[in-house]
Design a protein around this motif. Structure first.
Motif, PDB file in Angstrom:
ATOM      1  N   GLN A  32     -51.283  -9.080  73.938  1.00 28.74           N
ATOM      2  CA  GLN A  32     -51.302  -8.357  75.268  1.00 28.74           C
ATOM      3  C   GLN A  32     -51.383  -9.625  76.412  1.00 28.74           C
ATOM      4  O   GLN A  32     -52.313 -10.437  76.325  1.00 28.74           O
ATOM      5  CB  GLN A  32     -52.292  -7.320  75.452  1.00 28.74           C
ATOM      6  N   ALA A  37     -48.885  -6.412  80.121  1.00 29.01           N
ATOM      7  CA  ALA A  37     -47.772  -6.221  79.286  1.00 29.01           C
ATOM      8  C   ALA A  37     -48.102  -6.555  77.858  1.00 29.01           C
ATOM      9  O   ALA A  37     -48.798  -7.581  77.376  1.00 29.01           O
ATOM     10  CB  ALA A  37     -46.500  -7.279  79.874  1.00 29.01           C
ATOM     11  N   PRO A  39     -45.627  -7.634  74.754  1.00 26.81           N
ATOM     12  CA  PRO A  39     -44.515  -7.614  73.952  1.00 26.81           C
ATOM     13  C   PRO A  39     -44.328  -7.384  72.550  1.00 26.81           C
ATOM     14  O   PRO A  39     -45.491  -7.143  72.027  1.00 26.81           O
ATOM     15  CB  PRO A  39     -44.168  -9.003  74.278  1.00 26.81           C
ATOM     16  N   LEU A  46     -40.592  -7.556  75.752  1.00 23.53           N
ATOM     17  CA  LEU A  46     -41.148  -6.301  75.700  1.00 23.53           C
ATOM     18  C   LEU A  46     -40.054  -5.116  76.043  1.00 23.53           C
ATOM     19  O   LEU A  46     -39.178  -5.396  76.739  1.00 23.53           O
ATOM     20  CB  LEU A  46     -41.946  -6.457  76.934  1.00 23.53           C
ATOM     21  N   HIS A  51     -44.033  -0.882  74.102  1.00 23.35           N
ATOM     22  CA  HIS A  51     -45.021  -1.332  75.015  1.00 23.35           C
ATOM     23  C   HIS A  51     -46.109  -0.135  75.174  1.00 23.35           C
ATOM     24  O   HIS A  51     -47.404  -0.219  74.780  1.00 23.35           O
ATOM     25  CB  HIS A  51     -44.465  -1.840  76.199  1.00 23.35           C
ATOM     26  N   GLY A  91     -42.630 -10.074  77.994  1.00 21.22           N
ATOM     27  CA  GLY A  91     -43.278  -9.169  79.081  1.00 21.22           C
ATOM     28  C   GLY A  91     -43.371  -9.737  80.567  1.00 21.22           C
ATOM     29  O   GLY A  91     -44.123  -9.151  81.396  1.00 21.22           O
TER      30      GLY A  91
END
Length: 360
Positions: A32, A37, A39, A46, A51, A91
């Motif tokens: 994270q 975010a 991915p 992502l 997610h 992300g």
């Protein structure tokens, strides 16, 4: 990295010890980004659905702050029409790699938000996320077809792809029920959504001709059950119909027939579907069968395994594979929020249309 807060209900014989569960949670947290975010893995993309699944797994482990950051990422980066793009590089919301807007990707925020609320009881969070959920559902329902099925996506140029996918529509069915639960909790009735979910369930149950033929994919087999459109005897019958085609004893679930490739995500999702229809023993067996995909160093899971070649493929450790496994274990372990979201008995059902008597 701190020790995950709640993993006692993630202990399952032959699947996870307490230490292994904590390592898997840490593996997701390590991927994270600071902005929330999650991915697939660092350096990969992502997508909003996976997610959200990873965020739900964090909530199941008691990592509520990390999960909340994931949902806030969605709220901050929602498009004006209520959608999200299908893929963001690592992300990064400014680096879009697939500008399609897929309906099941966009709807799934409702499942995650409702799960987080049930896990935390945070009314302020629910109020804050309601505009994003509402806009996402409205985007999705603008692609609902006259037969009830949900069009797959809207292209970047605005063109609606009206072809419907059974897996995607089944996931949307689940999401719409969670969105209705959120609306009920906020005392904001949404009668149009109730009609929409009933029409969608009717299409899934009784009109396979309204969906693209993808029955060689295992997700099309079990997702009508996992998404709650098929229940009871209908659900159990469907599971039995596809069992020998897709389940490879001792290894997991094929992604596609006849390919000799089992995948962790599909296996864990099937386990969730089995749990939902009261087949906990078989769910446990499926989860035990995919522990050959576990990477002991990271606590994450390889996406899949080509058993004829005895080879991991692709060589990627994905947050969503780990997330799906944690959610299945949480359901079997009795985690209240996870059971409520995937059990479905406490979710609003919507209104069934008055047509087409059941033929199954």
């Amino acid at each position: 990295m701190t020790t995950p807060r709640r993993t006692e209900h993630l202990v399952l014989p032959g699947v996870l010890t307490a230490e292994e569960a904590a390592a898997t949670v840490r593996g997701i947290l390590a991927v994270q980004r600071p902005d929330g975010a999650i991915p697939w893995f660092r350096g990969h993309h992502l997508d909003p659905w996976d997610h959200t699944e990873a965020a739900m797994a964090l909530d199941a482990a008691g990592e509520h702050e990390a999960a909340e950051r994931a949902y806030e990422w969605l709220a901050r980066h929602q498009n004006e029409d209520g959608s999200w793009y299908a893929a963001y590089a690592d992300g990064d919301f400014e680096d879009v790699t697939d500008r399609g807007r897929e309906t099941n990707f966009c709807a799934y925020i409702a499942v995650g938000v409702w799960h987080h609320y049930l896990a935390t009881g945070d009314d302020v969070f629910l109020d804050r996320m309601w505009p994003a959920v509402f806009a996402a559902v409205e985007f999705v329902l603008r692609l609902q077809q006259p037969g009830g099925q949900i069009g797959w996506k809207r292209e970047d140029d605005g063109r609606a792809v009206e072809d419907a996918l059974l897996t995607g529509s089944s996931s949307v069915h689940h999401a719409l029920r969670c969105a209705l639960a959120i609306a009920e909790q906020r005392e904001e009735p949404q009668p149009d959504w109730e009609l929409a979910v009933g029409a969608l369930r009717h299409a899934i149950r009784l009109h396979p001709e309204r969906f693209l033929d993808k029955d060689h994919y295992s997700m099309d087999w079990y997702y009508p059950v996992l998404g709650g459109a098929l229940t009871g005897a209908e659900a159990k019958s469907r599971i039995e119909e596809g069992w020998d085609r897709f389940v490879v004893p001792g290894l997991g679930v094929r992604c596609v027939v006849p390919n000799p490739w089992v995948t962790g995500g599909e296996s864990a999702e099937l386990a969730l579907a089995l749990w939902a229809v009261g087949e906990s023993d078989r769910a446990l067996e499926i989860l035990q069968s995919i522990q050959h995909l576990r990477d002991p160093k990271s606590g994450l899971y390889w996406t899949g395994y080509v058993f004829e070649d005895r080879a991991v493929w692709p060589e990627e450790l994905t947050t969503w594979t780990a997330g799906s496994l944690l959610l299945a274990v949480a359901a079997l372990g009795g985690d209240e929020a996870t059971c409520a979201v995937f059990g479905g008995e406490r979710l609003p059902a919507g209104l069934d249309p008055d047509c087409c008597a059941p033929t199954r």
